[in-house]
Design a protein around this motif. Structure first.
Motif, short mmCIF file in Angstrom:
data_model
loop_
_atom_site.label_atom_id
_atom_site.label_comp_id
_atom_site.label_asym_id
_atom_site.label_seq_id
_atom_site.Cartn_x
_atom_site.Cartn_y
_atom_site.Cartn_z
N TYR A 13 0.86 -1.20 0.00
CA TYR A 13 0.00 0.00 0.00
C TYR A 13 0.89 1.24 0.00
O TYR A 13 1.84 1.32 0.77
CB TYR A 13 -0.88 -0.04 1.24
N HIS A 14 0.60 2.18 -0.89
CA HIS A 14 1.40 3.40 -0.90
C HIS A 14 0.51 4.59 -1.23
O HIS A 14 -0.33 4.51 -2.11
CB HIS A 14 2.54 3.29 -1.88
N THR A 15 0.69 5.67 -0.50
CA THR A 15 -0.13 6.85 -0.77
C THR A 15 0.72 8.10 -0.93
O THR A 15 0.95 8.56 -2.04
CB THR A 15 -1.14 7.10 0.33
N SER A 16 1.18 8.64 0.17
CA SER A 16 1.84 9.94 0.14
C SER A 16 3.35 9.77 -0.10
O SER A 16 3.81 8.67 -0.37
CB SER A 16 1.55 10.67 1.44
N PHE A 17 4.06 10.85 0.02
CA PHE A 17 5.48 10.83 -0.34
C PHE A 17 6.35 11.32 0.80
O PHE A 17 5.91 12.02 1.70
CB PHE A 17 5.74 11.72 -1.56
N ALA A 18 7.63 10.94 0.73
CA ALA A 18 8.64 11.48 1.63
C ALA A 18 9.95 11.59 0.86
O ALA A 18 10.20 10.84 -0.07
CB ALA A 18 8.82 10.57 2.84
N LEU A 19 10.77 12.56 1.27
CA LEU A 19 12.14 12.65 0.74
C LEU A 19 13.09 12.14 1.82
O LEU A 19 12.89 12.42 3.01
CB LEU A 19 12.47 14.10 0.37
N LEU A 20 14.11 11.41 1.39
CA LEU A 20 14.98 10.76 2.37
C LEU A 20 16.35 11.45 2.46
O LEU A 20 16.75 12.17 1.55
CB LEU A 20 15.19 9.30 1.99
N HIS A 21 17.03 11.15 3.55
CA HIS A 21 18.44 11.51 3.69
C HIS A 21 19.26 10.27 3.38
O HIS A 21 18.81 9.14 3.62
CB HIS A 21 18.73 11.98 5.11
N ASP A 22 20.46 10.46 2.85
CA ASP A 22 21.29 9.28 2.56
C ASP A 22 22.04 8.83 3.81
O ASP A 22 21.85 9.39 4.90
CB ASP A 22 22.25 9.56 1.38
N GLU A 23 22.96 7.85 3.64
CA GLU A 23 23.57 7.24 4.83
C GLU A 23 24.51 8.21 5.56
O GLU A 23 24.76 8.05 6.74
CB GLU A 23 24.32 5.95 4.45
N THR A 24 25.01 9.22 4.82
CA THR A 24 25.87 10.19 5.50
C THR A 24 25.06 11.23 6.26
O THR A 24 25.63 12.07 6.96
CB THR A 24 26.76 10.92 4.49
N ALA A 81 15.95 8.84 -3.54
CA ALA A 81 15.67 9.93 -2.60
C ALA A 81 14.19 10.04 -2.28
O ALA A 81 13.81 10.37 -1.16
CB ALA A 81 16.15 11.25 -3.18
N ILE A 82 13.34 9.75 -3.27
CA ILE A 82 11.90 9.91 -3.00
C ILE A 82 11.28 8.53 -2.84
O ILE A 82 11.57 7.61 -3.61
CB ILE A 82 11.22 10.74 -4.12
N VAL A 83 10.48 8.38 -1.81
CA VAL A 83 9.77 7.10 -1.57
C VAL A 83 8.33 7.43 -1.22
O VAL A 83 7.98 8.60 -1.00
CB VAL A 83 10.40 6.29 -0.42
#
Lengths: 183, 322
Positions: A38-49, A112-114
């Motif tokens: 199930y997927h609806t809205s979005f988030a931007l992520l930070h990388d491992e650093t 970056a975007i999930v």
């Protein structure tokens, strides 16, 4: 005569329905379990650093079928790695016209975007459904993230990945996924 | 009028309006369950105060009059619909003593008042100056005139058998003998079913609701009405159905007659049960077309009603029917 028989039949159906438990639930109070993907809205992520993963390349904005994503590219030195790289100076995603096709997630070169597992709450203004960059980064921290990211989705597209391996799933029936992609 | 008559009429009006209000809730709940939904749940415990919330909403709404409407008729019609529907309730005996208007021509008067309820509907349709409202009103008139005939014929069956037009005497006769649907069953049961069908048509309920068929006529007579005036038309429809079930249970189901306990309770119980059955019909059946509706009335219900009247007259002359 046909009307009478059909009428009796439908009366039988409604009578049975009245005895059965109702199918609907009190939506905001009772929530049905969502399927795993199930997927609806979005988030931007930070990388491992710990830096922002988005490089501002705009691939998501170009592929978006309803053109709801706007990205403003900016180049500056990273505060963490001290290297010059691309950043999104501004990133806006308008959920009011979003198709939830997940193409933006699939094309992202840096994962970056999930997407999220929970929907945005309905609001009283249209602006409530426009995700600005601070809201997208806030979603990363505050909400459960969805199953996919670009790497996983692209692996599913790869013909060389071979037969799909069932991914471990609790809630739903085993769904096919690319080998090595499920985690 | 004596003090007792005043008090009992107030009591009956209160009973009818209270049952109607909670009938609204009950209908929505029942409709919900029949469609695998929950029905109202938010306002009050299990949504019990939903009718009150609906009423408050309707009262707050702005009353809008169409520019070319006939203002006097437009305002007058909706309260009159409710009034005429409630008037019938005064004639229904809710107990051996609790009959506000215990008169000897009860049955014809009830049917006459039911027919009178047509006039405000026509008034509303005419005054709205709207093609849908006018068409709806015309359909309502045609339908009520057609279904008035089987209504009278089937109501004659208990009158002939009990030998009285007084509703209280009819119930007393059923109290002494049997409820009419029980014995003579070949007269009582068909007459009861025919009466219910004709009554549904008179009250413009599904499956006979072509006067307000949403898919063809927007909302028929109530198209142009807003706020509490719409509320009155809506209420009248419910009161009409409720009072109709009360009349049907008086004529055929033994009215206030019950094996034990207070008679009012039995009357209310039978009425509510019949009311629920009508809603069961409403949420199960599809709407009849206008020509099917007329065919049903004139080709089936009227001949069947005539046959029943004849049979009832013969039955009273046989040794068992005396």
């Amino acid at each position: 005569m046909g009307y009478l028989l059909d009428g009796l039949k439908s009366m039988w159906t409604t009578a049975l329905n009245a005895i059965r438990p109702p199918f609907t639930q009190e939506f905001p109070k009772v929530l049905r379990p969502h399927p795993e993907r199930y997927h609806t809205s979005f988030a931007l992520l930070h990388d491992e650093t710990g830096d922002e993963a988005c490089t501002g390349c705009g691939a998501c904005a170009r592929i978006c079928p309803s053109q709801v994503i706007t990205v403003k590219l900016g180049k500056r030195e990273s505060a963490i790695t001290q290297k010059k790289r691309g950043y999104a100076d501004d990133f806006t995603l308008d959920l009011t016209a979003c198709l939830v096709c997940e193409l933006c997630v699939q094309v992202c070169p840096t994962d970056a975007i999930v997407m999220l597992k929970v929907p945005e709450l309905p609001g009283f203004r249209r602006e409530d459904l426009v995700l600005s960059m601070p809201r997208l980064y806030e979603n990363e921290k505050s909400k459960p993230l969805g199953w996919s990211n670009a790497t996983k989705l692209m692996a599913m597209q790869d013909p060389k990945a071979g037969a799909a391996k069932p991914e471990p799933s609790k809630e739903t029936a085993p769904a096919p996924a690319a080998a090595g992609a499920a985690s | 009028m004596t003090l007792f008559a005043w008090l009992s009429s107030i009591l009956v009006a209160v009973i009818v309006l209270t049952v109607t209000a909670f009938g609204l809730w009950w209908e929505r709940k029942l409709a919900g369950r029949m469609q695998s939904r929950l029905g109202p749940t938010i306002v009050g415990p299990i949504g019990l105060f939903q009718p009150i919330a609906d009423l408050l909403k309707l009262v707050q709404k702005e009353p809008i009059i169409p520019q070319r409407a006939d203002r006097a008729l437009f305002w007058l019609a909706p309260p009159l619909t409710t009034l005429f529907a409630l008037l019938v309730a005064a004639l229904v005996p809710f107990g051996p003593k609790l009959a506000p208007a215990n008169i000897d021509v009860g049955v014809p008067l009830i049917i006459a008042l039911g027919g009178l309820a047509l006039i405000p509907v026509w008034m509303a349709g005419w005054a709205s100056h709207n093609k849908y409202a006018l068409l709806g009103a015309m359909r309502a008139v045609a339908q009520s005139v057609s279904y008035g005939v089987p209504l009278v014929l089937t109501a004659l069956v208990p009158v002939i058998l009990a030998g009285s037009m007084n509703l209280n005497s009819i119930v007393a006769w059923q109290h002494r003998h049997h409820w009419l649907v029980v014995w003579p069953v070949f007269l009582g049961l068909p007459a009861f079913i025919l009466f219910i069908l004709a009554m549904l048509a008179e009250a413009n309920r599904i499956p006979f609701d072509i006067p307000e068929a949403e898919s063809e006529l927007v909302a028929g007579v109530s198209t142009e009405y807003t706020g509490m005036h719409f509320g009155f038309i809506y209420l009248a429809e419910y009161v009409h159905t409720l009072v109709g079930s009360a009349v049907a249970s008086t004529l055929f189901l033994g009215g206030w007659d019950g094996p034990f306990g207070p008679s009012v309770l039995w009357m209310v119980l039978k009425t509510c049960l019949l009311f629920s059955v009508l809603y069961w019909l409403r949420w199960s059946l599809v709407r009849l077309r206008a020509d099917q509706l007329m065919a049903l009335a004139w080709k089936w219900l009227v001949p069947a009603g005539l046959a029943l009247v004849l049979l009832a007259a013969v039955w009273t002359q046989t040794p068992w029917g005396r």
